[in-house]
Write an enzyme that holds these catalytic residues in place. Structure first.
Site, PDB file in Angstrom:
ATOM      1  N   GLY A   1      -2.402   4.180  -2.970  1.00  0.00           N
ATOM      2  CA  GLY A   1      -1.193   4.184  -3.775  1.00  0.00           C
ATOM      3  C   GLY A   1       0.171   3.439  -3.211  1.00  0.00           C
ATOM      4  O   GLY A   1       0.614   2.803  -3.824  1.00  0.00           O
ATOM      5  N   ARG A   2       0.528   4.109  -2.000  1.00  0.00           N
ATOM      6  CA  ARG A   2       1.527   3.425  -1.244  1.00  0.00           C
ATOM      7  C   ARG A   2       1.583   2.025  -1.017  1.00  0.00           C
ATOM      8  O   ARG A   2       2.322   1.171  -0.860  1.00  0.00           O
ATOM      9  CB  ARG A   2       1.825   4.086  -0.163  1.00  0.00           C
ATOM     10  CG  ARG A   2       2.658   5.562  -0.313  1.00  0.00           C
ATOM     11  CD  ARG A   2       2.414   6.468   0.662  1.00  0.00           C
ATOM     12  NE  ARG A   2       1.239   6.972   0.946  1.00  0.00           N
ATOM     13  CZ  ARG A   2       0.702   7.607   2.158  1.00  0.00           C
ATOM     14  NH1 ARG A   2       1.539   7.623   3.156  1.00  0.00           N
ATOM     15  NH2 ARG A   2      -0.482   8.025   2.249  1.00  0.00           N
ATOM     16  N   TRP A   3       0.320   1.628  -0.723  1.00  0.00           N
ATOM     17  CA  TRP A   3      -0.112   0.070  -0.378  1.00  0.00           C
ATOM     18  C   TRP A   3       0.419  -0.738  -1.616  1.00  0.00           C
ATOM     19  O   TRP A   3       0.759  -1.771  -1.644  1.00  0.00           O
ATOM     20  CB  TRP A   3      -1.600  -0.224  -0.075  1.00  0.00           C
ATOM     21  CG  TRP A   3      -2.036  -1.594   0.294  1.00  0.00           C
ATOM     22  CD1 TRP A   3      -1.900  -1.951   1.656  1.00  0.00           C
ATOM     23  CD2 TRP A   3      -2.442  -2.378  -0.522  1.00  0.00           C
ATOM     24  NE1 TRP A   3      -2.379  -3.453   1.610  1.00  0.00           N
ATOM     25  CE2 TRP A   3      -2.784  -3.499   0.139  1.00  0.00           C
ATOM     26  CE3 TRP A   3      -2.659  -2.418  -1.932  1.00  0.00           C
ATOM     27  CZ2 TRP A   3      -3.076  -4.674  -0.429  1.00  0.00           C
ATOM     28  CZ3 TRP A   3      -3.390  -3.650  -2.248  1.00  0.00           C
ATOM     29  CH2 TRP A   3      -3.475  -4.705  -1.643  1.00  0.00           C
TER      30      TRP A   3
ATOM     31  N   SER B   1      -7.201  18.194   4.253  1.00  0.00           N
ATOM     32  CA  SER B   1      -7.274  18.064   2.437  1.00  0.00           C
ATOM     33  C   SER B   1      -8.505  18.376   2.124  1.00  0.00           C
ATOM     34  O   SER B   1      -9.222  17.712   1.165  1.00  0.00           O
ATOM     35  CB  SER B   1      -6.838  16.646   2.211  1.00  0.00           C
ATOM     36  OG  SER B   1      -5.438  16.321   2.612  1.00  0.00           O
TER      37      SER B   1
ATOM     38  N   ASP C   1      -6.683   7.517   3.043  1.00  0.00           N
ATOM     39  CA  ASP C   1      -5.335   7.783   2.326  1.00  0.00           C
ATOM     40  C   ASP C   1      -4.597   6.663   2.252  1.00  0.00           C
ATOM     41  O   ASP C   1      -4.377   5.726   3.268  1.00  0.00           O
ATOM     42  CB  ASP C   1      -4.990   8.772   2.868  1.00  0.00           C
ATOM     43  CG  ASP C   1      -3.753   9.320   2.098  1.00  0.00           C
ATOM     44  OD1 ASP C   1      -3.755   9.126   0.813  1.00  0.00           O
ATOM     45  OD2 ASP C   1      -2.830  10.379   2.518  1.00  0.00           O
ATOM     46  N   GLY C   2      -3.915   6.254   1.251  1.00  0.00           N
ATOM     47  CA  GLY C   2      -2.651   5.446   1.337  1.00  0.00           C
ATOM     48  C   GLY C   2      -2.773   4.287   0.498  1.00  0.00           C
ATOM     49  O   GLY C   2      -2.094   3.346   0.266  1.00  0.00           O
TER      50      GLY C   2
ATOM     51  N   GLU D   1      -9.981  17.858  -6.473  1.00  0.00           N
ATOM     52  CA  GLU D   1      -8.738  17.937  -6.766  1.00  0.00           C
ATOM     53  C   GLU D   1      -8.225  16.579  -7.522  1.00  0.00           C
ATOM     54  O   GLU D   1      -7.279  16.530  -8.252  1.00  0.00           O
ATOM     55  CB  GLU D   1      -7.705  18.343  -5.713  1.00  0.00           C
ATOM     56  CG  GLU D   1      -7.963  19.665  -5.077  1.00  0.00           C
ATOM     57  CD  GLU D   1      -9.204  19.870  -4.404  1.00  0.00           C
ATOM     58  OE1 GLU D   1      -9.657  19.200  -3.600  1.00  0.00           O
ATOM     59  OE2 GLU D   1      -9.867  20.882  -4.592  1.00  0.00           O
ATOM     60  N   ASN D   2      -8.959  15.517  -7.262  1.00  0.00           N
ATOM     61  CA  ASN D   2      -8.486  13.955  -7.818  1.00  0.00           C
ATOM     62  C   ASN D   2      -8.523  13.931  -9.156  1.00  0.00           C
ATOM     63  O   ASN D   2      -7.930  13.097 -10.017  1.00  0.00           O
ATOM     64  CB  ASN D   2      -9.239  13.205  -7.231  1.00  0.00           C
ATOM     65  CG  ASN D   2      -8.829  12.707  -5.736  1.00  0.00           C
ATOM     66  OD1 ASN D   2      -9.640  12.344  -4.906  1.00  0.00           O
ATOM     67  ND2 ASN D   2      -7.501  12.844  -5.460  1.00  0.00           N
TER      68      ASN D   2
ATOM     69  N   ARG E   1      -5.306  13.545 -11.390  1.00  0.00           N
ATOM     70  CA  ARG E   1      -4.748  12.179 -11.578  1.00  0.00           C
ATOM     71  C   ARG E   1      -4.636  11.473 -12.922  1.00  0.00           C
ATOM     72  O   ARG E   1      -5.569  12.168 -13.719  1.00  0.00           O
ATOM     73  CB  ARG E   1      -4.984  11.303 -10.600  1.00  0.00           C
ATOM     74  CG  ARG E   1      -5.025  11.720  -9.074  1.00  0.00           C
ATOM     75  CD  ARG E   1      -5.217  10.701  -8.131  1.00  0.00           C
ATOM     76  NE  ARG E   1      -5.142  11.034  -6.928  1.00  0.00           N
ATOM     77  CZ  ARG E   1      -4.815  10.519  -5.726  1.00  0.00           C
ATOM     78  NH1 ARG E   1      -4.812   9.096  -6.059  1.00  0.00           N
ATOM     79  NH2 ARG E   1      -4.522  11.186  -4.733  1.00  0.00           N
TER      80      ARG E   1
ATOM     81  N   HIS F   1      -6.501   0.923  -5.123  1.00  0.00           N
ATOM     82  CA  HIS F   1      -7.977   1.404  -5.020  1.00  0.00           C
ATOM     83  C   HIS F   1      -8.808   0.267  -4.848  1.00  0.00           C
ATOM     84  O   HIS F   1      -9.990   0.208  -4.153  1.00  0.00           O
ATOM     85  CB  HIS F   1      -8.277   2.311  -6.019  1.00  0.00           C
ATOM     86  CG  HIS F   1      -7.323   3.552  -6.183  1.00  0.00           C
ATOM     87  ND1 HIS F   1      -7.140   4.452  -5.090  1.00  0.00           N
ATOM     88  CD2 HIS F   1      -6.540   4.270  -7.229  1.00  0.00           C
ATOM     89  CE1 HIS F   1      -6.524   5.524  -5.180  1.00  0.00           C
ATOM     90  NE2 HIS F   1      -6.027   5.276  -6.598  1.00  0.00           N
TER      91      HIS F   1
HETATM   92  C1  FPP Z   1      -6.398   8.302  -1.656  1.00  0.00           C
HETATM   93  O1  FPP Z   1      -5.164   7.411  -1.343  1.00  0.00           O
HETATM   94  C2  FPP Z   1      -7.664   7.523  -2.034  1.00  0.00           C
HETATM   95  C3  FPP Z   1      -8.203   7.885  -3.111  1.00  0.00           C
HETATM   96  C4  FPP Z   1      -8.087   9.224  -3.754  1.00  0.00           C
HETATM   97  C5  FPP Z   1      -9.367   7.222  -3.576  1.00  0.00           C
HETATM   98  C6  FPP Z   1     -10.267   6.584  -2.420  1.00  0.00           C
HETATM   99  C7  FPP Z   1     -11.195   5.487  -3.079  1.00  0.00           C
HETATM  100  C8  FPP Z   1     -11.428   4.353  -2.856  1.00  0.00           C
HETATM  101  C9  FPP Z   1     -11.210   3.676  -1.660  1.00  0.00           C
HETATM  102  C10 FPP Z   1     -11.934   3.430  -3.719  1.00  0.00           C
HETATM  103  C11 FPP Z   1     -13.516   3.576  -4.020  1.00  0.00           C
HETATM  104  C12 FPP Z   1     -14.393   3.912  -2.805  1.00  0.00           C
HETATM  105  C13 FPP Z   1     -15.478   3.299  -2.391  1.00  0.00           C
HETATM  106  C14 FPP Z   1     -16.454   4.103  -1.573  1.00  0.00           C
HETATM  107  C15 FPP Z   1     -16.125   2.000  -3.063  1.00  0.00           C
HETATM  108  P1  FPP Z   1      -4.041   7.684  -2.402  1.00  0.00           P
HETATM  109  O2  FPP Z   1      -4.195   7.133  -3.905  1.00  0.00           O
HETATM  110  O3  FPP Z   1      -3.679   9.197  -2.514  1.00  0.00           O
HETATM  111  O4  FPP Z   1      -2.808   7.093  -1.875  1.00  0.00           O
HETATM  112  P2  FPP Z   1      -1.276   7.378  -1.668  1.00  0.00           P
HETATM  113  O5  FPP Z   1      -1.373   8.500  -0.689  1.00  0.00           O
HETATM  114  O6  FPP Z   1      -0.664   6.164  -1.147  1.00  0.00           O
HETATM  115  O7  FPP Z   1      -0.735   7.911  -3.197  1.00  0.00           O
END
Ligand code: FPP
Length: 240
Positions: free
Chosen positions: A27-29, A195, A24-25, A71-72, A75, A41
């Protein structure tokens, strides 16, 4: 269950056999850098490669990561497309390199909801995994913990009408059939919840939360989580 007791003294845990991660994180990054979420991502996918290599190098047997939940899909189309594109890229790379790298790849999730190309790549990686030995990486795509349990219950009922399964029998109907439960679950990004991740399998896992945003995660963070795990006394509901 008694592996941590010796002469009545609680023992420290060894290395976890199975680590699971909520990445997780992203988007914030990206937002912190004035970049689109999709850039987060892309950076997150690089981090996943780095962390998977680290886990393999230190002798972890199973690594499970939450890449895309049921749930994703809510988006934006652009964001879903970007994550799916990264997953296709990773699956393609895996087909090329799993054998050389000694990595077995499995996908946990409802693959019927994925593209034809993804399904074809998953079939290929399954075939390669059958003849390769090494760390098993489980990538959860279109995965939900409740969905997994409901599907398993449906399949059990269809195949064993009128019968009640034992926990052991039921677990063979989950995506994780044959994989030991995670010993340690790490969540990056500061939130303290599961989650809908591995709800059945997480029953006795140690949970480690860090504020580090996923793209910034390094082997050092995993080392800290393992150090935390080693210090925990696992009682599995018993007393010591
Ligand atoms: C959550 O962060 C992350 C995801 C829903 C996607 C994870 C996907 C990857 C790391 C890329 C592909 C993976 C592989 C295995 C190649 P968020 O978007 O919810 O972040 P936020 O909470 O800061 O908005």
């Amino acid at each position: 269950m008694a592996q941590n007791i010796e002469a009545g003294r609680p023992q420290r845990n060894g290395l976890p056999r199975h680590i699971a991660m909520i990445m997780d994180g992203n988007g914030r990054w990206a937002r912190k850098r004035g970049l689109p979420r999709t850039a987060g991502h892309a950076a997150g996918a690089e981090t996943f490669r780095r962390i998977a290599t680290y886990c393999k190098d230190i002798g972890i047997e199973y690594l499970t990561v939450y890449a895309f939940s049921t749930e994703n899909w809510s988006r934006s189309k652009e964001e879903v497309g970007a994550i799916m594109g990264l997953l296709v890229k990773y699956l393609r790379e895996a087909v090329e390199s799993m054998e050389k790298d000694g990595i077995r790849l499995r996908v946990f999730g409802d693959v019927q909801g994925l593209s034809e190309e993804q399904r074809r790549l998953i079939t290929e990686t399954d075939e390669i995994s059958r003849r390769v030995t090494g760390m098993q990486v489980n990538v959860c795509i279109n995965y939900g913990g409740r969905d997994e349990i409901v599907r398993a219950a449906g399949r059990w009922a269809a195949e064993n009408p009128g019968k009640t399964p034992t926990e052991e029998e039921f677990s063979r109907y989950l995506y994780s059939a044959g994989v030991p439960d995670p010993d340690l679950i790490i969540r990056s990004g500061g939130e303290k919840r599961l989650s809908n991740f591995l709800l059945w399998q997480a029953a006795y896992a140690e949970l480690y939360f860090t504020d580090t945003l996923w793209p910034d995660m390094t082997g050092r963070d995993v080392e800290n989580a393992i150090e935390f795990y080693r210090g925990r006394e696992r009682r599995y509901g018993g007393v010591k």
